[in-house]
Write a protein that holds these residues in place. Structure first.
Motif, PDB file in Angstrom:
ATOM      1  N   GLU A   1       0.815  -1.218   0.000  1.00  0.00           N
ATOM      2  CA  GLU A   1       0.000   0.000   0.000  1.00  0.00           C
ATOM      3  C   GLU A   1       0.848   1.267   0.000  1.00  0.00           C
ATOM      4  N   PRO A   2       1.901   1.363   0.853  1.00  0.00           N
ATOM      5  CA  PRO A   2       2.747   2.558   0.782  1.00  0.00           C
ATOM      6  C   PRO A   2       3.367   2.774  -0.602  1.00  0.00           C
ATOM      7  N   LEU A   3       3.739   1.696  -1.277  1.00  0.00           N
ATOM      8  CA  LEU A   3       4.333   1.842  -2.609  1.00  0.00           C
ATOM      9  C   LEU A   3       3.285   2.318  -3.620  1.00  0.00           C
ATOM     10  N   ARG A   4       2.082   1.792  -3.521  1.00  0.00           N
ATOM     11  CA  ARG A   4       1.015   2.251  -4.420  1.00  0.00           C
ATOM     12  C   ARG A   4       0.741   3.741  -4.198  1.00  0.00           C
ATOM     13  N   ARG A   5       0.744   4.174  -2.949  1.00  0.00           N
ATOM     14  CA  ARG A   5       0.532   5.604  -2.673  1.00  0.00           C
ATOM     15  C   ARG A   5       1.690   6.429  -3.235  1.00  0.00           C
ATOM     16  N   ARG A   6       2.901   5.889  -3.138  1.00  0.00           N
ATOM     17  CA  ARG A   6       4.069   6.623  -3.645  1.00  0.00           C
ATOM     18  C   ARG A   6       3.971   6.805  -5.155  1.00  0.00           C
ATOM     19  N   ALA A   7       3.457   5.774  -5.836  1.00  0.00           N
ATOM     20  CA  ALA A   7       3.298   5.883  -7.287  1.00  0.00           C
ATOM     21  C   ALA A   7       2.179   6.855  -7.649  1.00  0.00           C
ATOM     22  N   ALA A   8       1.297   7.152  -6.682  1.00  0.00           N
ATOM     23  CA  ALA A   8       0.246   8.170  -6.849  1.00  0.00           C
ATOM     24  C   ALA A   8      -0.592   7.931  -8.095  1.00  0.00           C
ATOM     25  N   GLY A   9      -0.889   6.673  -8.350  1.00  0.00           N
ATOM     26  CA  GLY A   9      -1.760   6.361  -9.479  1.00  0.00           C
ATOM     27  C   GLY A   9      -1.131   6.580 -10.839  1.00  0.00           C
ATOM     28  N   SER A  10       0.181   6.719 -10.919  1.00  0.00           N
ATOM     29  CA  SER A  10       0.847   6.954 -12.201  1.00  0.00           C
ATOM     30  C   SER A  10       0.615   5.794 -13.154  1.00  0.00           C
ATOM     31  N   ALA A  11       0.267   6.089 -14.382  1.00  0.00           N
ATOM     32  CA  ALA A  11       0.071   5.056 -15.401  1.00  0.00           C
ATOM     33  C   ALA A  11       1.387   4.410 -15.793  1.00  0.00           C
ATOM     34  N   ALA A  12       2.503   5.038 -15.412  1.00  0.00           N
ATOM     35  CA  ALA A  12       3.820   4.487 -15.767  1.00  0.00           C
ATOM     36  C   ALA A  12       4.252   3.375 -14.828  1.00  0.00           C
ATOM     37  N   VAL A  13       3.556   3.206 -13.684  1.00  0.00           N
ATOM     38  CA  VAL A  13       3.912   2.184 -12.699  1.00  0.00           C
ATOM     39  C   VAL A  13       2.745   1.217 -12.551  1.00  0.00           C
TER      40      VAL A  13
END
Length: 409
Positions: free
Chosen positions: A264-276
């Motif tokens: 979950e912390p990693l998903r938040r860090r990616a902030a919904g970026s389509a690149a990740v």
């Protein structure tokens, strides 16, 4: 083909099967392929819901060693062991040692001892220098059957490791194995008994990871990372590095395969970026397919706040075997395989600028992908063939087994 006269090796593991520990299954299969007889003693039931297809090829039976949840069940186990006069006497002799262990470890060691005597096991080998080796060592004390173990990473680097306990395990083992020269030097510096440790790299089944030559890349730079979502894998840094590349105009994307406490912390860090993209855990065969279709494999490993670090990630070996150019970091044994400019790109661990620059280098059109990839494949063939590693382990095991047979005669 093994026969009833073939020595029987008991593999003691904390949990089997475990989705993230493909190297143990690979090792077991390679030893079976050379004709060795194995049985697996699992101290905990698996909590994984997905399994690798390779498990179906393992011939060794799995003996589940129950964890006593009630005093009465622990007492039943002791009563069964007492039925063997030799074990009864050994429990009496080593009772002070058993009482210093954790209750679960002590009771499971007695159960393993009873089972290996009944089944004619001639040698015990544990993976990881923690719980599994504790149980194997105590079972060895009770039976006189020699034991060995493989030390990996968390079991020797983590801040929770008890140096006195690890020294005792090294001293009592017939031999010990570790998976990199870095680990070997670390153990030799800290432990008087490390002179009996041998470096045997974890191997991979090379035919399952055929070399695929890369053509000229078109479109976005497709990065792939695989591992448990934990601090030491460095995936937070990778997400930031991809964001930097994209801000500079480099069309980079990353697929992250795995699951773990930082999901979950990693998903938040990616902030919904389509690149990740987070793909969750995938079986080994599907990872092999991903390796064939990505442009770059990234293992941005670092040393965690608790001292935990990767030993030598198996998936990095698989990637190098597959012909995909690799970017990783100078953590523990990784520089033994990723030589900067020759077999991959090596960055400073925990350094965002260094990782970003490494990805920049490998993304450029003039980066010698073909030459680097072929050198990487040759290195994996020379040092990491699972069947060669199985030969090394068999030779080490035969030494104490032969000595014991001579003493018994």
């Amino acid at each position: 083909m093994p026969t009833d006269a073939t020595p029987l090796i008991g593999y003691v593991v904390k949990m089997y099967p475990r989705f993230s520990e493909t190297f143990i299954v690979t090792e077991i299969l390679a030893r079976e392929a050379r004709g060795e007889r194995l049985e697996i003693f699992a101290l905990r039931p698996s909590d994984d819901t997905r399994f690798h297809a390779e498990l179906a090829r393992v011939q060794a039976p799995v003996r589940a060693i129950p964890v006593p949840r009630r005093l009465s069940s622990a007492w039943d186990g002791l009563r069964r062991a007492q039925a063997d006069p030799g074990l009864r006497a050994a429990i009496g002799r080593h009772l002070p040692e058993l009482l210093t262990a954790e209750p679960d470890d002590a009771v499971q060691a007695v159960e393993v001892a009873a089972q290996v005597v009944a089944r004619g096991v001639t040698h015990l080998h544990a993976h990881f220098a923690s719980t599994a080796t504790t149980v194997a060592r105590l079972a060895s004390l009770l039976t006189g059957i020699p034991y060995s173990f493989t030390a990996h990473a968390k079991d020797i680097f983590h801040s929770s490791v008890d140096p006195l306990d690890l020294e005792r395990k090294l001293a009592d083992a017939a031999f010990a194995v570790t998976v990199s020269d870095f680990n070997l030097r670390h153990l030799e510096r800290r432990f008087p008994s490390a002179g009996r440790v041998v470096r045997v790299y974890n191997g991979i089944d090379l035919p399952r990871f055929p070399f695929v030559a890369r053509g000229r890349r078109e479109g976005p730079l497709r990065l792939l990372a695989v591992g448990r979502l934990v601090e030491k894998k460095g995936f937070s840094l990778l997400i930031d590095a991809v964001a930097r590349l994209r801000s500079e105009g480099v069309d980079a994307t990353v697929d992250i395969v795995g699951d773990g406490e930082l999901a979950e912390p990693l998903r938040r860090r990616a902030a919904g970026s389509a690149a990740v993209r987070f793909l969750g855990p995938l079986p080994q065969d599907e990872v092999a397919v991903r390796l064939r279709h990505a442009d770059v494999f990234v293992a941005p490993c670092l040393v965690g706040a608790d001292g935990n670090a990767d030993g030598l990630p198996t998936v990095l070996l698989e990637a190098m075997a597959s012909g995909i150019p690799c970017v990783s970091t100078a953590v523990t044994g990784i520089p033994e395989i990723v030589e900067d400019g020759r077999t991959g790109v090596l960055c400073a661990p925990g350094d965002l600028e260094s990782l970003t620059e490494g990805l920049r280098r490998i993304s450029r059109a003039d980066y010698p992908v073909a030459a680097v990839a072929r050198r990487a494949r040759r290195l994996i063939e020379q040092r990491f063939d699972a069947h060669a590693q199985a030969e090394s382990l068999a030779a080490l095991t035969a030494g104490p087994a032969a000595i014991d047979a001579g003493e018994a005669a």
